[in-house]
Design an enzyme around this catalytic site. Structure first.
Site, PDB file in Angstrom:
ATOM      1  N   ASP A   1       0.799  -1.218   0.000  1.00 54.80           N
ATOM      2  CA  ASP A   1       0.000   0.000   0.000  1.00 54.80           C
ATOM      3  C   ASP A   1       0.836   1.274   0.000  1.00 54.80           C
ATOM      4  O   ASP A   1       0.374   2.312  -0.475  1.00 54.80           O
ATOM      5  CB  ASP A   1      -0.960  -0.023   1.191  1.00 54.80           C
TER       6      ASP A   1
ATOM      7  N   TYR B   1     -10.164  -0.665   1.874  1.00 55.50           N
ATOM      8  CA  TYR B   1      -9.670  -0.587   3.249  1.00 55.50           C
ATOM      9  C   TYR B   1      -9.291   0.835   3.641  1.00 55.50           C
ATOM     10  O   TYR B   1      -8.832   1.636   2.807  1.00 55.50           O
ATOM     11  CB  TYR B   1      -8.442  -1.481   3.443  1.00 55.50           C
TER      12      TYR B   1
END
EC number: 1.4.3.-
Length: 671
Positions: free
Chosen positions: A321, A405
């Site tokens: 990420d 998320y």
């Protein structure tokens, strides 16, 4: 006034760097990715900071050069982009270095590339043909969730790819936030980012236990067994709770912190600077407590999210990420009264548009105080007096959203000289379609037709310490049971505390059975009371490490996730646990594993400590449709650094706003 060497690039500096790059490539089409501060070499920065802390800075004091690292694509005649990096010296408007990164590495993704994927999917006859195999209910619309491609398959060329996860959204609700994750579609389009063409549409399996890796039930009504699962308040069938009364955070006299020079924070004997960059998000620099240095730099370096479903193409579901997308690039605009509470100071971030111009992201970081329960207390039963102080913290927080998320990161400073780095995971599970009535070995069915796959979230924290000075050592403290013996342990209650200095760059793992503690010591300074070296310590979280087979692509490209602690010698530019380039990587390159392989001496030197931790997330129904936060904290605490509890002088005033109430049940019981 000249900006501080650690201040992020201003809008004007960003635009200057952009103009210099454009001028250096005349008659060329350029797509910009990132422009951000290249932090000064540590030796130069130390000299400047030493002058700053001694009060000897003047307007004429030489400063480290303001450098911008510029990442961009040069689009050739064949439309194939060439990934380039230039270093621009802002004041002189000169390119000091330039390199073509080449095809061996891929630049981090941009949101505009995601937009292109969505656009190309809907324009693709190949994708439309795949969609035509299904009949969606009237009023439903296809939603495409762009995703990094993960590690390449053995049959892939080293081209730049993106993939899309497909869902359907019920537009009849007339709400753009209706939860489309409730209706997953078993289609994954793949785009060649160079040609911007959809080259194929993968068909993932939808079977359950006992069925093969490719079993799929082909039926036109692909989401007929799915059901709505909304989370926005206005779409909840029963609405929100009506019995919750307000709980307000009030600071009538304002905050106890102050912020000067844009990024210098001072609070309760602490001083530090807040930075920001597109890769790591918020960073902490030059941390001091009561005139003593503790940490040179603190950051969340990387995280990886590997999925455990072996059915192709799900083996490619592994996001980095920070390296793939950027913790700063994906940062939220934080909201007053919700993301942060109390009296808040916000820091804006400067991002980069596709044309290289600066774009302001307001409120990317929030700074606020919070109460975290009792700090310390003692009651003297003889006198009946209790002395108690509250555990107040200063919080530097940023939040990132990566598709489904959310991750909430906070650096917390307390009045006892402690620091805590907190990571929270929330948001919506990434889900896939499963046939009606089936269950799976690869995850948990959380709603009708919705399989939430097992996966991991593994973070890595980077600590560049300066405990009472620049040169430190790392000591591993353990507590060992000792056998009974007549001479030294006749009753068997003795245990021995051992301390072992880490000599060479290496890794180690958490060992709760030994109470394994990592101490960062200053070998030249001792505590006048204990005689031990002054230190800061942390206990590595005993969370599960990467579960993928060591020979798998998932494991090879995430070496940092295979051990809890890494100890390396500082090297300028070595900031990223998973290496500089993670998108579609096959191996971890220039990450912590390579740094350890150098075998540097890490005794009494400029040492760096990395800590990996995280969650093995085997989803539960209660995680749906939005999961409650999972929280992890790395607590960095003084160890023989002070001569007593440093928070003894914190007032133990009573909170005048607190009051006693009786519940109706208790009043009725007394009648």
């Amino acid at each position: 006034m000249n900006p501080h060497p650690l201040a992020q690039l201003s809008e004007s500096e960003t635009n200057t760097a952009r103009d210099v790059v454009v001028a250096s490539h005349p008659n060329t089409v350029i797509d910009f990715r990132e422009i951000f501060l290249l932090e000064p070499p540590k030796a130069q920065l130390r000299e400047f900071l030493a002058l700053e802390h001694s009060g000897r800075l003047s307007p004429t004091t030489p400063r480290p050069p303001r450098l911008a690292i510029c990442q961009y694509d040069i689009i050739g005649a064949d439309r194939i982009p060439s990934f380039n990096e230039s270093i621009v010296e802002i004041p002189s408007r000169k390119v000091t270095s330039h390199r073509v990164v080449g095809k061996q590495h891929h630049a981090s993704l941009t949101l505009s590339e995601f937009d292109t994927l969505v656009e190309r999917c809907f324009a693709s006859p190949l994708f439309q043909k795949a969609l035509s195999e299904f009949t969606l209910p009237e009023g439903f619309e296809v939603i495409i969730e762009p995703w990094p491609y993960g590690g390449l398959d053995h049959t892939d060329e080293n081209r730049r790819y993106f993939q899309g996860l497909c869902f359907a959204q019920d537009k009849r609700k007339n709400n753009p936030d209706a939860n489309f994750y409730s209706y997953p579609l078993p289609l994954i389009p793949v785009m060649d980012a160079h040609t911007q063409e959809i080259i194929r549409v993968d068909r993932p399996a939808t079977g359950g236990k006992g069925e093969g890796l490719f079993d799929q039930t082909f039926k036109r009504d692909i989401i007929g067994h799915c059901k709505a699962s909304d989370y926005v308040p206005e779409l909840l069938p029963e609405g929100t709770r009506k019995d919750l009364k307000p709980l307000n955070i009030v600071q009538p006299e304002g905050p106890s912190f102050r912020v000067t020079n844009e990024s210098l924070v001072e609070w309760q004997k602490w001083s530090f600077r807040v930075g920001f960059n597109p890769r790591e998000g918020a960073t902490i620099h030059d941390v001091w407590y009561d005139g003593r240095s503790i940490m040179h730099r603190l950051s969340v370096s990387e995280m990886t999210v590997p999925y455990a479903d072996p059915r192709p193409p799900f083996h490619r579901k592994q996001a980095f990420d920070f390296g793939d997308g950027g913790g700063g690039n994906m940062a939220n605009n934080l909201s007053i009264g919700c993301d942060c509470l109390g009296v808040i100071k916000y820091f804006d971030a400067i991002m980069t548009g596709p044309d290289g111009t600066a774009q302001k992201l307001p409120n990317a970081i929030c700074l606020h105080e919070q109460d975290n329960g009792i700090a310390w207390k003692h009651s003297n039963w003889r006198t009946g007096r209790a002395v108690v102080t509250r555990h107040r913290e200063l919080v530097v927080q940023f939040i990132i959203t990566l598709a489904n998320y959310e991750y909430i990161f906070a650096y917390k400073f307390d009045q006892s000289g402690g620091m805590t780095v907190e990571a929270r995971a929330t948001g919506i599970l990434n889900v896939v379609n499963i046939d009606a009535g089936k269950t799976s070995d690869y995850g948990n069915v959380v709603s009708g037709g919705v399989l939430a796959q097992n996966h991991q979230h593994i973070f890595c924290l980077r600590m560049d310490p300066a405990v009472d000075g620049p040169n430190n050592s790392v000591v591993i403290e353990e507590s060992h049971r000792q056998p009974m013996n007549a001479a030294t342990n006749p009753n068997g209650n003795f245990y021995k505390v051992t301390n072992q200095t880490v000599e060479r760059a290496s890794w180690l793992d958490a060992a709760p059975e030994l109470n394994r503690v990592v101490k960062i010591i200053n070998p030249h300074k001792t505590n006048p009371i204990s005689g031990h070296n002054v230190a800061y310590k942390f206990t590595p979280l005993a969370t599960q490490l990467l579960l993928a087979d060591p020979d798998s692509v998932q494991a090879r490209r995430a070496q940092f996730a295979q051990h809890h602690v890494w100890v390396t010698k500082h090297r300028d530019g070595e900031l990223y646990a998973g290496g500089r380039y993670t998108l579609q990587s096959q191996q971890e390159v220039e990450g912590v594993s390579d740094a350890v392989k150098r075998g540097d001496s890490v005794v009494d030197t400029d040492v760096v400590v990395w800590n990996s931790f995280g969650i093995t997330h085997n989803p539960r129904v209660e995680d749906w449709p939005v999961m409650p936060v999972e929280t992890f904290q790395v607590m960095i605490r003084p160890s023989d650094f002070f001569t007593a509890n440093p928070s003894l002088d914190v007032p133990s005033n009573q909170n005048g706003a607190s009051r006693v109430v009786q519940s109706e049940c208790c009043r009725n019981a007394q009648l």
